[in-house]
Design a protein around this motif. Structure first.
Motif, PDB file in Angstrom:
ATOM      1  N   ALA A   1       0.823  -1.200   0.000  1.00  0.00           N
ATOM      2  CA  ALA A   1       0.000   0.000   0.000  1.00  0.00           C
ATOM      3  C   ALA A   1       0.864   1.259   0.000  1.00  0.00           C
ATOM      4  O   ALA A   1       0.560   2.247  -0.690  1.00  0.00           O
ATOM      5  N   ALA A   2       1.960   1.240   0.761  1.00  0.00           N
ATOM      6  CA  ALA A   2       2.856   2.398   0.791  1.00  0.00           C
ATOM      7  C   ALA A   2       3.559   2.595  -0.548  1.00  0.00           C
ATOM      8  O   ALA A   2       3.793   3.737  -0.979  1.00  0.00           O
ATOM      9  N   ARG A   3       3.873   1.512  -1.216  1.00  0.00           N
ATOM     10  CA  ARG A   3       4.516   1.606  -2.539  1.00  0.00           C
ATOM     11  C   ARG A   3       3.551   2.238  -3.549  1.00  0.00           C
ATOM     12  O   ARG A   3       3.958   3.042  -4.391  1.00  0.00           O
ATOM     13  N   ARG A   4       2.272   1.886  -3.434  1.00  0.00           N
ATOM     14  CA  ARG A   4       1.278   2.425  -4.370  1.00  0.00           C
ATOM     15  C   ARG A   4       0.878   3.858  -4.017  1.00  0.00           C
ATOM     16  O   ARG A   4       0.506   4.623  -4.904  1.00  0.00           O
ATOM     17  N   ARG A   5       0.939   4.204  -2.714  1.00  0.00           N
ATOM     18  CA  ARG A   5       0.598   5.565  -2.279  1.00  0.00           C
ATOM     19  C   ARG A   5       1.741   6.113  -1.435  1.00  0.00           C
ATOM     20  O   ARG A   5       1.631   6.239  -0.220  1.00  0.00           O
ATOM     21  N   PRO A   6       2.870   6.457  -2.056  1.00  0.00           N
ATOM     22  CA  PRO A   6       4.032   6.895  -1.272  1.00  0.00           C
ATOM     23  C   PRO A   6       3.822   8.226  -0.563  1.00  0.00           C
ATOM     24  O   PRO A   6       4.614   8.579   0.314  1.00  0.00           O
ATOM     25  N   ASP A   7       2.784   8.966  -0.924  1.00  0.00           N
ATOM     26  CA  ASP A   7       2.500  10.240  -0.268  1.00  0.00           C
ATOM     27  C   ASP A   7       1.691  10.083   1.007  1.00  0.00           C
ATOM     28  O   ASP A   7       1.543  11.037   1.772  1.00  0.00           O
ATOM     29  N   ALA A   8       1.156   8.885   1.254  1.00  0.00           N
ATOM     30  CA  ALA A   8       0.187   8.682   2.329  1.00  0.00           C
ATOM     31  C   ALA A   8       0.792   7.955   3.521  1.00  0.00           C
ATOM     32  O   ALA A   8       1.757   7.197   3.399  1.00  0.00           O
ATOM     33  N   VAL A   9       0.191   8.183   4.691  1.00  0.00           N
ATOM     34  CA  VAL A   9       0.464   7.350   5.857  1.00  0.00           C
ATOM     35  C   VAL A   9      -0.418   6.110   5.740  1.00  0.00           C
ATOM     36  O   VAL A   9      -1.629   6.223   5.547  1.00  0.00           O
ATOM     37  N   ILE A  10       0.186   4.942   5.829  1.00  0.00           N
ATOM     38  CA  ILE A  10      -0.574   3.691   5.787  1.00  0.00           C
ATOM     39  C   ILE A  10      -0.833   3.289   7.235  1.00  0.00           C
ATOM     40  O   ILE A  10       0.100   2.983   7.979  1.00  0.00           O
ATOM     41  N   CYS A  11      -2.100   3.305   7.634  1.00  0.00           N
ATOM     42  CA  CYS A  11      -2.460   3.168   9.036  1.00  0.00           C
ATOM     43  C   CYS A  11      -3.179   1.853   9.302  1.00  0.00           C
ATOM     44  O   CYS A  11      -4.029   1.431   8.513  1.00  0.00           O
ATOM     45  N   GLY A  12      -2.878   1.251  10.437  1.00  0.00           N
ATOM     46  CA  GLY A  12      -3.579   0.053  10.843  1.00  0.00           C
ATOM     47  C   GLY A  12      -4.920   0.375  11.477  1.00  0.00           C
ATOM     48  O   GLY A  12      -4.997   1.195  12.397  1.00  0.00           O
ATOM     49  N   ALA A  13      -5.978  -0.252  10.956  1.00  0.00           N
ATOM     50  CA  ALA A  13      -7.304  -0.175  11.569  1.00  0.00           C
ATOM     51  C   ALA A  13      -7.488  -1.462  12.366  1.00  0.00           C
ATOM     52  O   ALA A  13      -7.714  -2.524  11.789  1.00  0.00           O
ATOM     53  N   PRO A  14      -7.350  -1.421  13.680  1.00  0.00           N
ATOM     54  CA  PRO A  14      -7.225  -2.648  14.459  1.00  0.00           C
ATOM     55  C   PRO A  14      -8.521  -3.447  14.558  1.00  0.00           C
ATOM     56  O   PRO A  14      -9.610  -2.901  14.718  1.00  0.00           O
ATOM     57  N   ALA A  15      -8.353  -4.758  14.463  1.00  0.00           N
ATOM     58  CA  ALA A  15      -9.441  -5.707  14.716  1.00  0.00           C
ATOM     59  C   ALA A  15      -9.079  -6.465  15.983  1.00  0.00           C
ATOM     60  O   ALA A  15      -8.028  -7.116  16.043  1.00  0.00           O
ATOM     61  N   TYR A  16      -9.899  -6.366  17.003  1.00  0.00           N
ATOM     62  CA  TYR A  16      -9.583  -6.933  18.305  1.00  0.00           C
ATOM     63  C   TYR A  16     -10.285  -8.269  18.512  1.00  0.00           C
ATOM     64  O   TYR A  16     -11.386  -8.493  18.008  1.00  0.00           O
ATOM     65  N   GLY A  17      -9.630  -9.131  19.265  1.00  0.00           N
ATOM     66  CA  GLY A  17     -10.216 -10.401  19.641  1.00  0.00           C
ATOM     67  C   GLY A  17     -10.739 -10.354  21.062  1.00  0.00           C
ATOM     68  O   GLY A  17     -10.747  -9.300  21.711  1.00  0.00           O
ATOM     69  N   ALA A  18     -11.115 -11.507  21.557  1.00  0.00           N
ATOM     70  CA  ALA A  18     -11.672 -11.596  22.905  1.00  0.00           C
ATOM     71  C   ALA A  18     -10.644 -11.309  23.997  1.00  0.00           C
ATOM     72  O   ALA A  18     -11.001 -11.079  25.154  1.00  0.00           O
ATOM     73  N   ASP A  19      -9.339 -11.306  23.619  1.00  0.00           N
ATOM     74  CA  ASP A  19      -8.293 -11.073  24.619  1.00  0.00           C
ATOM     75  C   ASP A  19      -8.069  -9.596  24.908  1.00  0.00           C
ATOM     76  O   ASP A  19      -7.279  -9.247  25.786  1.00  0.00           O
ATOM     77  N   ALA A  20      -8.740  -8.695  24.179  1.00  0.00           N
ATOM     78  CA  ALA A  20      -8.536  -7.259  24.378  1.00  0.00           C
ATOM     79  C   ALA A  20      -9.186  -6.812  25.685  1.00  0.00           C
ATOM     80  O   ALA A  20     -10.383  -7.057  25.907  1.00  0.00           O
ATOM     81  N   PRO A  21      -8.443  -6.154  26.586  1.00  0.00           N
ATOM     82  CA  PRO A  21      -9.028  -5.689  27.847  1.00  0.00           C
ATOM     83  C   PRO A  21     -10.139  -4.672  27.590  1.00  0.00           C
ATOM     84  O   PRO A  21     -10.000  -3.779  26.753  1.00  0.00           O
ATOM     85  N   ARG A  22     -11.244  -4.806  28.323  1.00  0.00           N
ATOM     86  CA  ARG A  22     -12.372  -3.892  28.151  1.00  0.00           C
ATOM     87  C   ARG A  22     -11.978  -2.447  28.407  1.00  0.00           C
ATOM     88  O   ARG A  22     -12.437  -1.532  27.721  1.00  0.00           O
ATOM     89  N   SER A  23     -11.130  -2.228  29.406  1.00  0.00           N
ATOM     90  CA  SER A  23     -10.730  -0.854  29.735  1.00  0.00           C
ATOM     91  C   SER A  23     -10.015  -0.191  28.566  1.00  0.00           C
ATOM     92  O   SER A  23     -10.207   1.003  28.297  1.00  0.00           O
ATOM     93  N   ARG A  24      -9.197  -0.961  27.842  1.00  0.00           N
ATOM     94  CA  ARG A  24      -8.495  -0.397  26.696  1.00  0.00           C
ATOM     95  C   ARG A  24      -9.475  -0.085  25.563  1.00  0.00           C
ATOM     96  O   ARG A  24      -9.330   0.912  24.858  1.00  0.00           O
ATOM     97  N   LEU A  25     -10.480  -0.944  25.374  1.00  0.00           N
ATOM     98  CA  LEU A  25     -11.462  -0.698  24.316  1.00  0.00           C
ATOM     99  C   LEU A  25     -12.287   0.548  24.614  1.00  0.00           C
ATOM    100  O   LEU A  25     -12.566   1.349  23.712  1.00  0.00           O
TER     101      LEU A  25
ATOM    102  N   THR B   1      -6.154  -4.771  10.460  1.00  0.00           N
ATOM    103  CA  THR B   1      -5.086  -5.624  10.967  1.00  0.00           C
ATOM    104  C   THR B   1      -5.452  -6.105  12.366  1.00  0.00           C
ATOM    105  O   THR B   1      -6.047  -5.362  13.161  1.00  0.00           O
ATOM    106  N   ARG B   2      -5.125  -7.340  12.651  1.00  0.00           N
ATOM    107  CA  ARG B   2      -5.439  -7.913  13.956  1.00  0.00           C
ATOM    108  C   ARG B   2      -4.454  -7.417  15.015  1.00  0.00           C
ATOM    109  O   ARG B   2      -3.255  -7.338  14.768  1.00  0.00           O
TER     110      ARG B   2
END
Length: 247
Positions: A105-129, A198-199
């Motif tokens: 993605a960065a190679r195709r859009r070298p002008d952009a920040v490529i950002c992770g959109a997180p996908a959380y599982g059951a192990d993610a602490p509720r307080s952090r969510l 991204t997970r």
């Protein structure tokens, strides 16, 4: 020219950092490790990785915080001639299998920040969510848009030229506030962003340096500063939104 590397801030992750570096190198990326004042055991591991030629090591003898370590690493990467830097954590939270997709993605859009959109599982602490949900609302307010769905995931590729131009004018944050503030400020400057799902995992026994009271207070102060920084920019941000001109 597209010439990327990885920048990995490290503070006392001796059990996980080697595996992270090896996976990053297997993806074809050179590594810049930033030792943010780690204790002796972790410092030895980082020396070994550098001695084996698996990474370049930048050492901060006093812990200054993740944000400051990342900033130092980005500047060092640029001085070494790299054009882009993949920021990734040393604790193994991020999905290293996604590195090729981020680089593509960065190679195709070298002008952009490529950002992770997180996908959380059951192990993610509720307080952090809950904290992430509150930050998401504040980021929407401070950008007057929903263009940043998650500003706390530290898995991203920065184009170094516009990022270092921002860092030359301000310090977005020295600790856990950096990941949020740098994206908001890059958005203000019109730097485009591309989002990839991204997970994110929270392994049992993992080492986290997020300090609930201290870092939540720090992030709250950061949101307040961004709010007052947004106010004079509000007309241009609204005009961008009304005209449909995406950064």
């Amino acid at each position: 020219m597209f010439n990327p590397c990885a920048v990995i801030p490290v503070y006392n992750h001796p059990a996980t950092v080697r595996a992270v570096v090896e996976r990053v190198r297997a993806a074809g990326l050179p590594c810049v490790l930033v030792d943010d004042g780690s204790h002796a055991e972790c410092a030895r591991t980082l020396d070994e990785l550098a001695g084996e030629g698996l990474a370049r090591l930048l050492r901060r003898h006093v812990n200054g915080g993740k944000g400051q370590a990342v900033q130092d690493g980005l500047r060092h990467a640029a001085a070494l001639g790299y054009s882009h830097a993949l920021q990734i954590d040393a604790d193994g939270q991020h999905a290293l299998d996604d590195i090729p997709a981020f680089l593509d993605a960065a190679r195709r859009r070298p002008d952009a920040v490529i950002c992770g959109a997180p996908a959380y599982g059951a192990d993610a602490p509720r307080s952090r969510l809950y904290g992430r949900w509150l930050t998401r609302v504040w980021v929407w307010i401070n950008t007057l848009s929903s263009a940043i769905p998650d500003a706390m995931c530290g898995f991203r590729v920065y184009p170094l030229a516009p990022t270092l131009a921002l860092l030359a004018r301000c310090n977005p944050g020295r600790r856990m506030d950096f990941d949020i503030a740098v994206l908001v400020r890059l958005h203000w400057r019109g730097v485009p962003m591309v989002w990839l799902s991204t997970r994110v995992s929270y392994p049992a026994g993992g080492v986290s340096h997020f300090k609930g009271l201290r870092d939540n207070l720090l992030i709250s102060r950061m949101h307040a500063r961004l709010f007052f920084g947004m106010l004079p920019r509000a007309p241009s941000l609204l005009a961008r939104r009304l005209t449909g001109r995406a950064p």
